[in-house]
Scaffold this motif. Structure first.
Motif, short mmCIF file in Angstrom:
data_model
loop_
_atom_site.label_atom_id
_atom_site.label_comp_id
_atom_site.label_asym_id
_atom_site.label_seq_id
_atom_site.Cartn_x
_atom_site.Cartn_y
_atom_site.Cartn_z
N THR A 1 41.10 34.60 50.37
CA THR A 1 40.51 34.70 49.03
C THR A 1 41.60 34.46 47.97
OG1 THR A 1 39.03 36.34 49.93
CG2 THR A 1 39.07 36.12 47.55
N THR A 2 42.80 35.00 48.23
CA THR A 2 43.90 34.77 47.31
C THR A 2 44.22 33.28 47.20
OG1 THR A 2 44.78 36.81 48.19
CG2 THR A 2 46.20 35.57 46.71
N ILE A 3 44.24 32.61 48.35
CA ILE A 3 44.50 31.17 48.34
C ILE A 3 43.39 30.45 47.57
CG2 ILE A 3 44.68 29.13 49.81
CD1 ILE A 3 45.93 30.97 51.93
N GLY A 4 42.15 30.92 47.78
CA GLY A 4 41.03 30.31 47.06
C GLY A 4 41.20 30.41 45.56
N ILE A 5 41.61 31.59 45.09
CA ILE A 5 41.81 31.77 43.64
C ILE A 5 42.96 30.89 43.15
CG2 ILE A 5 42.50 33.44 41.89
CD1 ILE A 5 39.71 33.91 42.68
N LEU A 6 44.01 30.78 43.96
CA LEU A 6 45.14 29.91 43.59
C LEU A 6 44.66 28.47 43.44
CD1 LEU A 6 48.03 30.70 43.16
CD2 LEU A 6 48.56 30.01 45.48
N LEU A 7 43.81 28.05 44.39
CA LEU A 7 43.26 26.71 44.33
C LEU A 7 42.38 26.54 43.09
CD1 LEU A 7 43.81 24.49 46.29
CD2 LEU A 7 41.77 25.07 47.54
N PHE A 8 41.69 27.64 42.73
CA PHE A 8 40.87 27.60 41.52
C PHE A 8 41.74 27.35 40.30
CE2 PHE A 8 39.29 29.97 37.84
CZ PHE A 8 38.12 29.28 37.61
N PHE A 9 42.92 27.98 40.27
CA PHE A 9 43.79 27.76 39.11
C PHE A 9 44.31 26.33 39.06
CE2 PHE A 9 44.00 32.39 38.74
CZ PHE A 9 43.79 32.48 37.38
N VAL A 10 44.59 25.75 40.24
CA VAL A 10 45.03 24.36 40.27
C VAL A 10 43.95 23.44 39.70
CG1 VAL A 10 45.63 22.45 41.79
CG2 VAL A 10 46.54 24.71 42.24
N PHE A 11 42.73 23.57 40.24
CA PHE A 11 41.65 22.69 39.79
C PHE A 11 41.23 23.05 38.37
CE2 PHE A 11 40.55 22.38 44.48
CZ PHE A 11 41.32 21.24 44.63
N GLY A 12 41.36 24.35 38.04
CA GLY A 12 41.02 24.78 36.69
C GLY A 12 41.92 24.13 35.65
N THR A 13 43.20 23.94 36.01
CA THR A 13 44.11 23.26 35.08
C THR A 13 43.69 21.81 34.90
OG1 THR A 13 45.82 24.63 36.04
CG2 THR A 13 46.53 22.90 34.56
N LYS A 14 43.34 21.16 36.00
CA LYS A 14 42.94 19.76 35.91
C LYS A 14 41.60 19.62 35.20
CE LYS A 14 45.89 18.63 39.47
NZ LYS A 14 47.14 17.96 39.28
N ALA A 15 40.71 20.61 35.42
CA ALA A 15 39.37 20.50 34.84
C ALA A 15 39.31 21.09 33.44
CB ALA A 15 38.36 21.22 35.74
N ALA A 16 40.42 21.69 32.96
CA ALA A 16 40.48 22.27 31.61
C ALA A 16 39.53 23.43 31.42
CB ALA A 16 40.23 21.20 30.54
N LEU A 17 39.71 24.47 32.23
CA LEU A 17 38.92 25.69 32.06
C LEU A 17 39.71 26.70 31.26
CD1 LEU A 17 37.70 25.95 35.72
CD2 LEU A 17 36.26 25.55 33.75
N PHE A 18 39.00 27.64 30.63
CA PHE A 18 39.69 28.72 29.95
C PHE A 18 40.48 29.52 30.98
CE2 PHE A 18 39.96 33.12 28.64
CZ PHE A 18 40.41 33.01 27.35
#
Lengths: 112, 494
Positions: B207-224
């Motif tokens: 789950t931690t890795i999943g959240i880390l991946l979310f931050f990676v894609f979140g940066t590319k996708a421009a999320l808050f």
């Protein structure tokens, strides 16, 4: 061995991030280079470190090194090499054109 | 043989782009060449989509290495729909480019970078391998680094530094995350990761890795709160390049989120997907406030990328097939309308000579058609029936309601109003008002700008009016995403 390498990767990350947060462009670029080194070292560590083992799996070999992380690193190194050289050129042009290499002074205004 | 189809949308633009570099100074030739080959590529992609629709997913095991060991390319309905949309946007941009770019920009490899960008975006949509996804991210980012500095103006160089740095950092984080994931599950094939994560019931570390991946894609996708880098670099280059960026780059990030969080990290939804809902709400609020905060018309449109990404995240967060269908529909709609809007404000800024809204007035007297097209695209963006934005938002909010997420639905509707206000403000203040006599109308240029935008708006209206025709396919994609076994089976063939 893996723990020492992980700590080393961590140290590279911290120094990289520290440099990334500086104002001078060249320091920032060195910071990104350090971070990518940290990441590459980290991939290598994650595939388990073994001395002297061949990177192939055959029936009569018991100890073998995982070849996949090595392939991944190679790809990643090439990419970060390319991006770093691009960044150096970009930083050179940007500092020449804007007359400063201080990121603080490169904040944008809305209407220019 | 037929499985090689999956590689064509990547290989064709790659080869075409490299060849375009050989005669980059012969402008007339390279223009026609690029236009014709973009059309051909779109035809090929449309055929593949049709084939996939009829016969199911096409999986290519590259180099004949069996599925979990080699790199797989997976052309399923989701990826091919998005690749086709990418190519539709590409057609509009390639016909707009000669009118908008300076001769120097065109000569210095615009067309090469353009095709490499298309190739990278298509690759990111098609690949079924997490590390390969990183590689295609780099391909499209490299092309975008080339495009963003094309012309080498002061503002471009200044903004591109920030753009390159943030993307480089998030890419390195991506590689680190893949290393983490590899050490836990021992594979980088997405289908096999999904299978193994399912076997161990997604423990805390995953789950931690999943959240880390979310931050990676979140940066590319421009999320808050990771969107702060987006608006200014996006408006620095030429409008046609802004349109390509705005339509394609953030959408690759949101596609990756959709894939990863519908396939791999689906077992601890109380943590991950709950978190997405909150992030989506904040993205919607801050993005739409950002769009109202400025008088620069290009910046208004760039800020509008952010709430759209928030909308798509709702569909991923609510985790039901209606939500996923909504996300896919909105993804297709948003790619088209963002490109159209960027091209439109580019045209307005070019014809009015400024992008400062306070200095533009009465444009509709000179360019009525442009004005009404802007009006329509504002309505499409805000989601007024019968246009495509309405259908997308309706399905998304329906998904939110099915999951009893009333608050996020209200925030979504509220931010739609702010979005409408932010864009219609440009129409009211820029197009209405007294005739500006100081402008000498340039109808010839306007006509060149209008055609590509009309092409895109046609698809937007078609998606909205013809929702009855398209929605069943999109709905089946939603079901397909809800049942990741189908995806895993089509690759691992067990």
């Amino acid at each position: 061995m893996e723990i020492i390498m992980s700590i080393l990767a961590g140290v590279l990350f911290t120094t990289g991030v520290y440099n990334l947060l500086q104002k001078q462009m060249l320091r920032i670029i060195i910071g990104t280079a350090l971070i990518s080194h940290g990441a590459h070292l980290f991939i290598l560590t994650m595939g388990e470190l073994k001395t002297g083992a061949p990177p192939i799996l055959e029936d009569n070999i018991e100890l073998y090194t995982d070849p996949l992380p090595q392939a991944l690193i190679l790809t990643s190194i090439v990419i970060s090499f390319g991006v770093t050289s691009l960044l150096l050129v970009l930083a050179y042009r940007a500092s020449k054109e804007n007359g400063t290499d201080n990121m603080e002074k490169l904040r944008g205004n809305e209407n220019d | 043989m037929i499985s090689n189809l999956a590689a064509l949308p990547i290989v064709i633009p790659l080869i075409v782009g490299v060849l375009a570099a050989l005669f980059h100074k012969k402008l007339k030739l390279v223009r026609v060449y690029a236009q014709v080959l973009t059309l051909i590529n779109t035809g090929v992609v449309a055929y593949i989509l049709f084939y996939v629709h009829q016969n199911g997913s096409v999986v290519l095991e590259s180099g004949d290495w069996m599925a979990p060991f080699g790199i797989v390319l997976v052309a399923d309905m989701l990826s091919m729909t998005l690749v086709l949309t990418t190519n539709i946007v590409a057609i509009a941009c390639i016909f707009y480019a000669p009118k908008s770019l300076s001769q120097k920009q065109e000569e210095f490899y615009f067309y090469t970078f353009y095709f490499l960008l298309i190739s990278g975006v298509s690759g990111a949509f098609i690949t079924g391998d997490l590390f390969n996804l990183f590689v295609f991210f780099e391909v499209l980012l490299m092309a975008s680094y080339g495009l963003i500095v094309l012309g080498g103006e002061k503002v471009q160089l200044r903004e591109s530094m920030k753009y390159v740095l943030i993307n480089l950092f998030s890419s390195m984080l991506f590689v680190t995350t893949i290393a983490f994931l590899y050490s836990v599950v021992g594979t980088v094939n997405m289908a096999q990761i999904a299978e193994r994560v399912g076997e161990v019931e997604q423990t805390g570390i995953l789950t931690t890795i999943g959240i880390l991946l979310f931050f990676v894609f979140g940066t590319k996708a421009a999320l808050f709160p990771l969107y702060y880098w987006l608006p200014k670099p996006y408006i620095a280059p030429n409008p046609v390049i802004s349109a390509l960026f705005g339509a394609l780059l953030t959408k690759v990030g949101i596609y990756s989120l959709l894939r990863v969080f519908s396939l791999i990290f689906v077992h601890e939804r109380d943590v991950t997907h709950e978190f997405f809902i909150w992030i989506a709400a904040l993205t919607l609020i801050f993005g739409s406030i950002g769009a109202l905060s400025t008088n620069n018309i290009k910046l208004v449109v760039a800020y509008n990328i952010i709430p759209a990404v928030g909308f798509m995240l709702i569909g991923i967060g609510v985790y039901n097939s209606t939500g996923f269908s909504g996300t896919v529909y909105y993804l297709v709609h948003d790619m088209i309308i963002k490109a159209a809007l960027f091209l439109l404000v580019g045209a307005v800024a070019y014809l009015a000579g400024t992008s400062d809204l306070r200095k533009i007035r009465g444009l509709i007297h000179h360019y009525p058609l442009l004005g009404w097209m802007f009006f329509i695209s504002a309505f499409v963006l805000a989601g007024i029936p019968p246009f495509s934005g309405f259908v997308g938002k309706l399905v998304l909010l329906q998904g939110a309601m099915e999951a009893d997420r009333i608050i996020i639905a209200i925030i979504g509707l509220g931010s739609s109003l702010l979005i409408l206000l932010s864009v219609i403000r440009i129409f009211i203040r820029g197009f209405w008002g007294e005739k500006d006599e100081s402008i000498t109308p340039n109808r010839n240029a306007a006509r060149g700008f209008i055609m590509p935008v009309a092409f895109l708006l046609f698809f937007s209206v078609l998606l909205g009016v013809g929702a009855e025709w398209f929605y069943p396919s999109i709905e089946s994609i939603g079901d397909y995403l809800m049942n990741p076994e189908n995806y895993i089976e089509s690759i691992l063939k067990e």
